[in-house]
Scaffold this motif. Structure first.
Motif, PDB file in Angstrom:
ATOM      1  N   UNK A  61      -6.540  34.982 -22.424  1.00 55.55           N
ATOM      2  CA  UNK A  61      -5.553  33.990 -22.871  1.00 55.55           C
ATOM      3  C   UNK A  61      -6.176  33.184 -24.002  1.00 55.55           C
ATOM      4  N   UNK A  62      -5.315  32.697 -24.871  1.00 55.47           N
ATOM      5  CA  UNK A  62      -5.781  31.962 -26.046  1.00 55.47           C
ATOM      6  C   UNK A  62      -5.174  30.562 -26.057  1.00 55.47           C
ATOM      7  N   UNK A  63      -5.881  29.650 -26.725  1.00 61.99           N
ATOM      8  CA  UNK A  63      -5.332  28.346 -27.089  1.00 61.99           C
ATOM      9  C   UNK A  63      -5.487  28.204 -28.596  1.00 61.99           C
ATOM     10  N   UNK A  64      -4.392  27.909 -29.277  1.00 62.51           N
ATOM     11  CA  UNK A  64      -4.410  27.659 -30.717  1.00 62.51           C
ATOM     12  C   UNK A  64      -4.188  26.172 -30.922  1.00 62.51           C
ATOM     13  N   UNK A  65      -5.228  25.479 -31.382  1.00 60.20           N
ATOM     14  CA  UNK A  65      -5.203  24.025 -31.536  1.00 60.20           C
ATOM     15  C   UNK A  65      -4.991  23.685 -33.008  1.00 60.20           C
ATOM     16  N   UNK A  66      -3.853  23.045 -33.300  1.00 60.72           N
ATOM     17  CA  UNK A  66      -3.513  22.673 -34.672  1.00 60.72           C
ATOM     18  C   UNK A  66      -3.783  21.188 -34.865  1.00 60.72           C
ATOM     19  N   UNK A  67      -4.539  20.864 -35.896  1.00 61.07           N
ATOM     20  CA  UNK A  67      -4.835  19.460 -36.179  1.00 61.07           C
ATOM     21  C   UNK A  67      -5.153  19.295 -37.652  1.00 61.07           C
TER      22      UNK A  67
ATOM     23  N   UNK B 147      -8.808  28.708 -32.929  1.00 60.07           N
ATOM     24  CA  UNK B 147      -8.365  29.680 -31.924  1.00 60.07           C
ATOM     25  C   UNK B 147      -9.477  29.892 -30.913  1.00 60.07           C
ATOM     26  N   UNK B 148      -9.142  29.730 -29.618  1.00 57.92           N
ATOM     27  CA  UNK B 148     -10.110  29.916 -28.530  1.00 57.92           C
ATOM     28  C   UNK B 148      -9.622  31.039 -27.627  1.00 57.92           C
ATOM     29  N   UNK B 149     -10.521  31.988 -27.348  1.00 56.69           N
ATOM     30  CA  UNK B 149     -10.230  33.060 -26.394  1.00 56.69           C
ATOM     31  C   UNK B 149     -10.948  32.752 -25.094  1.00 56.69           C
ATOM     32  N   UNK B 150     -10.179  32.736 -23.977  1.00 55.84           N
ATOM     33  CA  UNK B 150     -10.758  32.569 -22.650  1.00 55.84           C
ATOM     34  C   UNK B 150     -10.504  33.822 -21.840  1.00 55.84           C
ATOM     35  N   UNK B 151     -11.472  34.151 -20.983  1.00 58.49           N
ATOM     36  CA  UNK B 151     -11.328  35.276 -20.057  1.00 58.49           C
ATOM     37  C   UNK B 151     -11.269  34.723 -18.646  1.00 58.49           C
TER      38      UNK B 151
ATOM     39  N   UNK C 222     -25.489  35.501 -18.843  1.00 58.78           N
ATOM     40  CA  UNK C 222     -25.975  34.598 -17.794  1.00 58.78           C
ATOM     41  C   UNK C 222     -24.907  33.959 -16.939  1.00 58.78           C
ATOM     42  N   UNK C 223     -23.930  34.721 -16.456  1.00 57.04           N
ATOM     43  CA  UNK C 223     -22.840  34.161 -15.649  1.00 57.04           C
ATOM     44  C   UNK C 223     -23.184  34.227 -14.162  1.00 57.04           C
ATOM     45  N   UNK C 224     -22.897  33.150 -13.427  1.00 55.54           N
ATOM     46  CA  UNK C 224     -23.027  33.102 -11.972  1.00 55.54           C
ATOM     47  C   UNK C 224     -21.631  33.038 -11.366  1.00 55.54           C
ATOM     48  N   UNK C 225     -21.354  33.928 -10.410  1.00 58.06           N
ATOM     49  CA  UNK C 225     -20.037  33.936  -9.782  1.00 58.06           C
ATOM     50  C   UNK C 225     -20.134  34.594  -8.411  1.00 58.06           C
ATOM     51  N   UNK C 226     -19.694  33.864  -7.370  1.00 59.94           N
ATOM     52  CA  UNK C 226     -19.736  34.386  -6.012  1.00 59.94           C
ATOM     53  C   UNK C 226     -18.561  35.334  -5.772  1.00 59.94           C
ATOM     54  N   UNK C 227     -18.675  36.226  -4.771  1.00 57.57           N
ATOM     55  CA  UNK C 227     -17.552  37.101  -4.438  1.00 57.57           C
ATOM     56  C   UNK C 227     -16.308  36.298  -4.082  1.00 57.57           C
TER      57      UNK C 227
ATOM     58  N   UNK D  76     -13.111  32.803 -12.223  1.00 59.95           N
ATOM     59  CA  UNK D  76     -13.705  31.978 -13.279  1.00 59.95           C
ATOM     60  C   UNK D  76     -12.933  32.153 -14.579  1.00 59.95           C
ATOM     61  N   UNK D  77     -12.822  31.067 -15.329  1.00 62.45           N
ATOM     62  CA  UNK D  77     -12.317  31.125 -16.698  1.00 62.45           C
ATOM     63  C   UNK D  77     -13.473  30.763 -17.615  1.00 62.45           C
ATOM     64  N   UNK D  78     -13.843  31.691 -18.476  1.00 65.14           N
ATOM     65  CA  UNK D  78     -14.988  31.470 -19.359  1.00 65.14           C
ATOM     66  C   UNK D  78     -14.543  31.595 -20.807  1.00 65.14           C
ATOM     67  N   UNK D  79     -15.199  30.829 -21.654  1.00 62.99           N
ATOM     68  CA  UNK D  79     -14.895  30.859 -23.083  1.00 62.99           C
ATOM     69  C   UNK D  79     -15.613  32.029 -23.738  1.00 62.99           C
ATOM     70  N   UNK D  80     -14.884  32.811 -24.509  1.00 64.36           N
ATOM     71  CA  UNK D  80     -15.456  33.971 -25.186  1.00 64.36           C
ATOM     72  C   UNK D  80     -15.835  33.620 -26.622  1.00 64.36           C
ATOM     73  N   UNK D  81     -14.891  33.044 -27.359  1.00 68.26           N
ATOM     74  CA  UNK D  81     -15.229  32.599 -28.705  1.00 68.26           C
ATOM     75  C   UNK D  81     -14.265  31.507 -29.145  1.00 68.26           C
ATOM     76  N   UNK D  82     -14.721  30.709 -30.103  1.00 72.11           N
ATOM     77  CA  UNK D  82     -13.903  29.714 -30.782  1.00 72.11           C
ATOM     78  C   UNK D  82     -14.062  29.951 -32.282  1.00 72.11           C
ATOM     79  N   UNK D  83     -12.957  30.000 -32.985  1.00 66.37           N
ATOM     80  CA  UNK D  83     -13.034  30.296 -34.415  1.00 66.37           C
ATOM     81  C   UNK D  83     -11.915  29.574 -35.151  1.00 66.37           C
ATOM     82  N   UNK D  84     -12.258  29.052 -36.334  1.00 71.94           N
ATOM     83  CA  UNK D  84     -11.234  28.499 -37.217  1.00 71.94           C
ATOM     84  C   UNK D  84     -10.539  29.661 -37.929  1.00 71.94           C
TER      85      UNK D  84
END
Length: 465
Positions: free
Chosen positions: A158-164, A170-174, A262-267, A271-279
């Motif tokens: 999923x993405x968030x597009x932040x306009x300012x 643009x941020x991609x989250x997994x 380096x992700x820690x996650x129990x069974x 988790x939602x993790x950030x993959x990249x942020x880019x203008x």
């Protein structure tokens, strides 16, 4: 060490560990729930080769004399063993200590002292997989790895597009669901793409303990199955396919890997993790389908990153206010994506179309038609503070002429038995802030005389009897 997570419900796991070989053999207490044919063991020493993997309940320590056990067991303190004596008596517990002439086996808080000479067999408990290496040094310390595909892990983008202030980030989250194994400092690779896996739903035999049945695909007689399909009945004996996420067709070919180290996650955690942020550059436009009233606000995004944009939803906010949400389709690096958001607030549109004149009836085939000239106007008013780039589309039936403001006929369809062609017409224009733009066009359409009715009677002088 790492896991590559696929969107349709499985992962490629890699584990590594250091072991001291015993005559070329190593053991592990880990048994993967692997998809058939995907288990792969390897050595980090390129001169070594994996010779054999064995899954067994009978992992005995080989010795000829009891005195050898002190040396054989010196690096196995803390492991569980089952020890059988020459008398037939059996002890099960954890190896606590090795003395000169006996070993201490711990069961709870109690200890059993067992002389080496009284021992008939020693079996390692809980290490069911044995690995045999083809190596020049059969007793060295070596790092071994085991890799495998396993179901039960998936991710959704999923993405968030932040306009300012005229800029866009643009941020991609997994969002990853882990129903399999604990991850500790694991490098997670989120995979774009979905390779074909022939043995989905079937366990590898090396992953099964002796005596455990192998899961196989149930196959029915082809004729019976064909009859069920014709009747519309479900094939109840066929294996149920695993739940899979939808994958865009463009993503089923080459694979791309987003890395999260380096992700820690129990069974069973999510988790939602950030993959990249880019203008990213954006280009706002408006789209008016003049066959209706709706004006759409559209954001064109240029993918200036070095990675593709995988298919996923994009939530757009401007100055911390929600603008809308749409789905971005797979977009390669350097490509462009288009988001359709809310109605085009700030633009007012109107359309009018009226009969201008009629011609004399003409016969087309056996039907009488009257050519009717329609004059149309499309009006756009921009109440925004910035220029508005507007794309206008309209369908017109008949012969189109007098298109103002750069209007073009994009496509024309000729229908059998129909005197009027169908034209797709479009305009691309820019309306300044506070300005109003009026577009005009003319269409000559042929209407059957019966439908068209009588032409208007022109006004004239009164006639008296």
């Amino acid at each position: 060490k790492s896991v590559a997570v696929f969107r349709d419900g499985y992962g490629f796991f890699i584990r590594e560990g250091q072991v001291k070989l015993e005559n070329g053999w190593a053991t592990t207490n880990f048994v993967p729930s692997a998809i058939r044919g995907t288990v792969w063991a390897y050595s980090l020493d390129p001169a070594d080769r994996i010779d054999t993997l064995i899954t067994t309940h009978d992992n005995k320590i080989a010795f000829t004399k009891g005195a050898e056990l002190k040396t054989k067991l010196k690096d196995k303190i803390g492991l569980d063993f089952s020890i059988e004596l020459n008398s037939g008596q059996r002890f099960d517990g954890k190896l606590n200590r090795l003395l000169d002439d006996m070993l201490l086996l711990q069961v709870g808080s109690a200890f059993s002292a067992i002389p080496y000479d009284a021992i008939k067999s020693v079996t390692l408990v809980g290490y069911p997989i044995k690995v045999k290496l083809d190596t020049k040094d059969p007793n060295k310390v070596v790092t071994l790895g085991i890799a495998y595909l396993q179901e039960g892990m998936k991710w959704e983008p999923s993405y968030v597009l932040d306009l300012a202030k005229g800029k866009a980030s643009l941020s991609l989250r997994a969002t990853m669901q882990n129903t399999t194994e604990a991850l500790t400092g694991t490098d997670v690779l989120f995979v774009v793409g979905s390779p074909f896996i022939a043995n989905r739903g079937i366990n590898d035999m090396i992953a099964l303990m002796p005596g455990q049945p192998v899961k196989v695909e149930a196959k029915k007689d082809e004729k019976d199955h064909e009859k069920e399909v014709q009747r519309g009945e479900p094939d109840s004996d066929a294996p149920k396919p695993p739940t899979q996420a939808a994958i865009a067709g463009e993503e089923a070919g080459e694979l791309y890997y987003y890395k999260k180290p380096g992700l820690d996650l129990a069974p069973n955690d999510v988790a939602m993790v950030s993959i990249f942020n880019a203008d990213v550059p954006i280009h706002p436009t408006f789209d008016w389908n003049a066959d209706g009233e709706e004006v759409l606000y559209i954001l064109n995004i240029k993918n200036t990153t070095k990675q593709p944009l995988t298919t996923g939803t994009v939530f757009v906010v401007e100055d911390k206010r929600p603008i809308g949400q749409d789905t971005v389709k797979y977009t390669p690096a350097g490509g462009s994506a288009e988001l359709h958001l809310a109605r085009g607030i700030g633009l007012h549109v109107e359309k009018r179309e009226a009969e201008a004149k009629r011609g004399s009836p003409v016969m087309i085939g056996k039907t009488s038609f009257i050519p009717v000239t329609l004059a149309g106007t499309l009006t756009i008013t921009n109440y925004r503070q910035n220029d508005a780039e507007v794309h206008i589309a309209k369908t017109m039936r008949g012969r189109v002429s007098d298109l103002t403001d750069g209007g073009k006929i994009k496509d024309t369809q000729i229908l059998n038995g129909e005197p009027n062609p169908i034209n797709d017409v479009e305009w691309k224009l820019t309306v300044a802030p506070g300005a109003t733009k009026t577009i005009t066009y003319t269409v000559v359409t042929y209407m059957s005389a019966e439908r068209a009715g009588s032409p208007p009677v022109p006004a004239g002088p009164d006639i008296k009897d």
